[in-house]
Design an enzyme around this catalytic site. Structure first.
Site, PDB file in Angstrom:
ATOM      1  N   ASP A   1     -21.465   8.047  -2.879  1.00 28.11           N
ATOM      2  CA  ASP A   1     -22.507   9.037  -2.553  1.00 28.11           C
ATOM      3  C   ASP A   1     -23.345   9.347  -3.800  1.00 28.11           C
ATOM      4  OD1 ASP A   1     -21.232   9.718   0.186  1.00 28.11           O
ATOM      5  OD2 ASP A   1     -19.626   9.984  -1.263  1.00 28.11           O
TER       6      ASP A   1
ATOM      7  N   ARG B   1     -12.683  12.655  13.864  1.00 28.50           N
ATOM      8  CA  ARG B   1     -12.266  12.419  12.473  1.00 28.50           C
ATOM      9  C   ARG B   1     -10.776  12.684  12.317  1.00 28.50           C
ATOM     10  NH1 ARG B   1     -16.351  12.274   8.787  1.00 28.50           N
ATOM     11  NH2 ARG B   1     -15.202  13.244   7.095  1.00 28.50           N
TER      12      ARG B   1
ATOM     13  N   HIS C   1     -15.673  13.252   0.225  1.00 26.25           N
ATOM     14  CA  HIS C   1     -16.433  12.056   0.624  1.00 26.25           C
ATOM     15  C   HIS C   1     -16.604  12.193   2.136  1.00 26.25           C
ATOM     16  CE1 HIS C   1     -17.906   8.048   1.126  1.00 26.25           C
ATOM     17  NE2 HIS C   1     -16.893   7.715   1.901  1.00 26.25           N
TER      18      HIS C   1
ATOM     19  N   ARG D   1     -25.791   6.607  -4.346  1.00 30.40           N
ATOM     20  CA  ARG D   1     -26.904   6.754  -3.398  1.00 30.40           C
ATOM     21  C   ARG D   1     -27.828   7.888  -3.839  1.00 30.40           C
ATOM     22  NH1 ARG D   1     -22.642   6.217   1.559  1.00 30.40           N
ATOM     23  NH2 ARG D   1     -22.925   4.013   2.009  1.00 30.40           N
TER      24      ARG D   1
HETATM   25  N1  LIG Z   1     -14.564   5.168   0.496  1.00 30.70           N
HETATM   26  C1  LIG Z   1     -15.703   4.634   0.886  1.00 30.70           C
HETATM   27  O1  LIG Z   1     -16.767   4.946   0.315  1.00 30.70           O
HETATM   28  C2  LIG Z   1     -15.675   3.636   2.013  1.00 30.70           C
HETATM   29  C3  LIG Z   1     -16.790   2.827   2.307  1.00 30.70           C
HETATM   30  C4  LIG Z   1     -16.703   1.913   3.357  1.00 30.70           C
HETATM   31  C5  LIG Z   1     -15.527   1.846   4.126  1.00 30.70           C
HETATM   32  N2  LIG Z   1     -14.481   2.660   3.808  1.00 30.70           N
HETATM   33  C6  LIG Z   1     -13.216   2.626   4.564  1.00 30.70           C
HETATM   34  O2  LIG Z   1     -12.470   1.476   4.196  1.00 30.70           O
HETATM   35  C7  LIG Z   1     -11.559   1.169   5.244  1.00 30.70           C
HETATM   36  C8  LIG Z   1     -11.664  -0.317   5.581  1.00 30.70           C
HETATM   37  O3  LIG Z   1     -12.938  -0.605   6.125  1.00 30.70           O
HETATM   38  P1  LIG Z   1     -13.292  -2.110   6.596  1.00 30.70           P
HETATM   39  O4  LIG Z   1     -14.697  -2.082   7.050  1.00 30.70           O
HETATM   40  O5  LIG Z   1     -12.849  -3.080   5.566  1.00 30.70           O
HETATM   41  O6  LIG Z   1     -12.315  -2.236   7.876  1.00 30.70           O
HETATM   42  P2  LIG Z   1     -11.759  -3.590   8.519  1.00 30.70           P
HETATM   43  O7  LIG Z   1     -11.282  -3.225   9.882  1.00 30.70           O
HETATM   44  O8  LIG Z   1     -12.748  -4.690   8.366  1.00 30.70           O
HETATM   45  O9  LIG Z   1     -10.495  -3.949   7.595  1.00 30.70           O
HETATM   46  C9  LIG Z   1      -9.309  -3.233   7.583  1.00 30.70           C
HETATM   47  C10 LIG Z   1      -8.191  -4.213   7.275  1.00 30.70           C
HETATM   48  O10 LIG Z   1      -6.994  -3.458   7.105  1.00 30.70           O
HETATM   49  C11 LIG Z   1      -5.944  -4.262   7.650  1.00 30.70           C
HETATM   50  N3  LIG Z   1      -4.786  -3.403   7.970  1.00 30.70           N
HETATM   51  C12 LIG Z   1      -4.679  -2.469   8.932  1.00 30.70           C
HETATM   52  N4  LIG Z   1      -3.454  -1.904   8.887  1.00 30.70           N
HETATM   53  C13 LIG Z   1      -2.789  -2.462   7.850  1.00 30.70           C
HETATM   54  C14 LIG Z   1      -1.510  -2.289   7.290  1.00 30.70           C
HETATM   55  N5  LIG Z   1      -0.650  -1.396   7.785  1.00 30.70           N
HETATM   56  N6  LIG Z   1      -1.176  -3.054   6.226  1.00 30.70           N
HETATM   57  C15 LIG Z   1      -2.029  -3.950   5.711  1.00 30.70           C
HETATM   58  N7  LIG Z   1      -3.257  -4.159   6.212  1.00 30.70           N
HETATM   59  C16 LIG Z   1      -3.635  -3.440   7.268  1.00 30.70           C
HETATM   60  C17 LIG Z   1      -6.547  -4.903   8.910  1.00 30.70           C
HETATM   61  O11 LIG Z   1      -5.823  -6.049   9.317  1.00 30.70           O
HETATM   62  C18 LIG Z   1      -7.953  -5.239   8.401  1.00 30.70           C
HETATM   63  O12 LIG Z   1      -8.040  -6.561   7.869  1.00 30.70           O
HETATM   64  C19 LIG Z   1     -11.927   2.099   6.414  1.00 30.70           C
HETATM   65  O13 LIG Z   1     -11.054   3.203   6.420  1.00 30.70           O
HETATM   66  C20 LIG Z   1     -13.344   2.531   6.076  1.00 30.70           C
HETATM   67  O14 LIG Z   1     -13.692   3.756   6.676  1.00 30.70           O
HETATM   68  C21 LIG Z   1     -14.530   3.529   2.776  1.00 30.70           C
END
Ligand SMILES: NC(=O)c1ccc[n+]([C@@H]2O[C@H](COP(=O)([O-])OP(=O)(O)OC[C@H]3O[C@@H](n4cnc5c(N)ncnc54)[C@H](O)[C@@H]3O)[C@@H](O)[C@H]2O)c1
Length: 311
Positions: free
Chosen positions: A150, A90, A177, A153
Site C-alpha cells: 500500500d 473477510r 493491510h 502504491r
Molecule cells: N499481502 C499482500 O499484499 C498480498 C497481495 C496479493 C495476494 N495476497 C495473498 O496471498 C495469498 C496467495 O494468493 P495467490 O493469488 O497466490 O493464491 P493462489 O490460490 O494462486 O495460491 C495459493 C497456493 O497455496 C497453496 N496452498 C493452499 N493450502 C496450502 C497448504 N496447507 N500448504 C501448502 N500450500 C497450500 C495452493 O495449492 C496454491 O498453490 C492469498 O491469501 C492472497 O490474498 C497478499
C-alpha cells in the site's frame, strides 16, 4: 554474482509464490529457492519453468520439495492461502486461512533452525499474528509484508500528482493491510519538504482523501480486471528479502507484533520499521498527529476483533 550461500523457502506456489520466486531469481539474490505447496506438481512445474530460464538469469538452484527443506533457510515466505471467493466474508476467509497458517507453522517448526518468516497470505495482519504466536519465535522474527505494498502504491500516486520522481518521495501507509489502513500524512516528505510546503511552493492543490481512497482500492481495482494481484507484491517480497539477506536495516512498512509501542499490545499491524537480518528490529515513528493516533487505534481494534473471533 552470489557469493554467500543463501536459501529461501516459499510456501504456496500459486500466483504470488510463483511471481515472488521469479522476481527473486531475476534479482540474483539467493543461491537456492525451494517451492513447497500442498499441490506438489504445481510447485514442481513452477520451479521447472523458472529453472529453464536460468541460463539467462544466472547461477541458482530452484526446486520443489517438502517441509524438511526449510532447514537452513534464511527466509521462509508464506503465501499459501485462499483468496476471497464471491460472497465470502473477510471473517470466513480469515478462519479458512488461519487453519492453513497453523498447519503450515506446525510443519515449518518441525524443521526450523534459523531465519525469518515473511508472511504474505491474507488477512495479512491476522495471519502474521497466528504464525508469530504458533511458532513461538522471538517477536519480529515473524513479520508480514503489511502495508509495504500500500505504501508503494501511495508513493507512486503521490509522485504522479506532484510530478516528482517516486524515489524522492518519502511516505507511509500504516495500520491494517486492509480497510482501516491510513496514510501518515504528517510525515510525508518530498525532497525533504513537508507535503504542504511543497504544494505551496509548487502551487499545486491535491485532494488527500481521493489519494487515500485510490490507495485503498488499488488492489481490488486490479482484481476486478485480472482476477488477482501478484507482480507488485512479488516486488515487495523481493525487496524485503534483499533487506534481510544483506542485513540492510532499511525502513519498510511491515506488520509485526506490537508490544507496547503506541500503547498497543497483542496485535500485529504495520508501522515504519527497521528491518534487518533478524526481521523487524525497531519501529521508528516519533510523532503521530491526534488524527493518526485515532486511526491507528481504530485499525488495531479492527484487527483484534478478527483475531479474537478466531480464538
Ligand atoms: N499481502 C499482500 O499484499 C498480498 C497481495 C496479493 C495476494 N495476497 C495473498 O496471498 C495469498 C496467495 O494468493 P495467490 O493469488 O497466490 O493464491 P493462489 O490460490 O494462486 O495460491 C495459493 C497456493 O497455496 C497453496 N496452498 C493452499 N493450502 C496450502 C497448504 N496447507 N500448504 C501448502 N500450500 C497450500 C495452493 O495449492 C496454491 O498453490 C492469498 O491469501 C492472497 O490474498 C497478499
Amino acid at each position: 554474482m552470489i557469493t554467500n550461500r543463501s536459501k529461501i523457502a516459499i510456501i504456496g506456489a500459486g500466483f504470488v509464490g510463483a511471481a515472488a520466486a521469479y522476481a527473486l531469481a531475476m534479482k540474483k539474490l539467493v543461491s537456492e529457492i525451494v517451492l513447497i505447496d500442498a499441490n506438489a506438481p504445481k510447485a514442481e512445474g513452477e520451479a521447472m519453468d523458472i529453472a529453464h530460464g536460468l541460463s539467462f538469469m544466472g547461477e541458482m538452484y530452484i526446486h520443489s520439495g517438502g517441509y524438511e527443506q526449510v532447514r537452513d533457510c534464511d527466509i521462509i515466505i508464506v503465501t499459501a492461502g485462499a483468496n476471497r471467493k464471491p460472497g465470502e466474508t473477510r471473517m470466513e476467509l480469515a478462519q479458512k486461512n488461519a487453519v492453513i497458517a497453523k498447519d503450515i507453522t506446525k510443519n515449518v517448526m518441525k524443521y526450523y533452525n534459523t531465519g525469518v518468516i515473511l508472511v504474505v497470505a491474507n488477512p495479512l495482519d491476522v495471519i502474521t499474528y497466528v504464525i508469530q504466536k504458533e511458532s513461538g519465535l522471538p517477536t519480529g522474527r515473524v513479520f508480514g509484508t503489511g502495508t509495504a505494498l500500500d505504501t508503494a502504491r501511495f508513493r507512486y500516486l503521490l509522485s504522479e500528482v506532484v510530478g516528482v520522481d517516486v524515489r524522492n518521495i518519502h511516505a507511509s501507509i500504516a495500520g491494517e493491510h486492509g480497510e482501516t489502513q491510513f496514510p501518515l500524512w504528517s510525515s510525508v516528505r518530498i525532497a525533504g519538504m513537508t507535503l504542504d510546503d511543497y504544494c505551496k511552493e509548487a502551487k499545486i492543490q491535491i485532494d488527500k482523501s481521493q489519494i487515500e481512497q485510490e490507495v485503498k482500492s488499488a488492489g481490488s481495482e486490479v482484481i476486478k480486471r485480472k482476477g488477482a494481484t501478484y507482480y507488485a507484491i512479488a516486488s515487495v517480497i523481493a525487496k524485503a528479502s534483499e533487506v534481510v539477506l544483506k542485513d540492510q536495516r532499511s525502513v519498510l512498512n511491515v506488520s509485526s507484533l506490537m508490544e507496547g509501542r503506541f500503547d498497543l499490545y497483542d496485535v500485529c499491524l504495520s508501522m515504519p520499521s527497521i528491518v534487518g537480518r533478524s526481521g523487524v528490529e525497531n519501529i521508528i515513528v516519533s510523532e503521530l498527529s491526534d488524527d493518526e493516533r485515532e486511526k491507528l487505534n481504530a485499525s488495531a481494534e479492527a484487527i483484534k476483533k478478527v483475531i479474537h473471533n478466531l480464538l
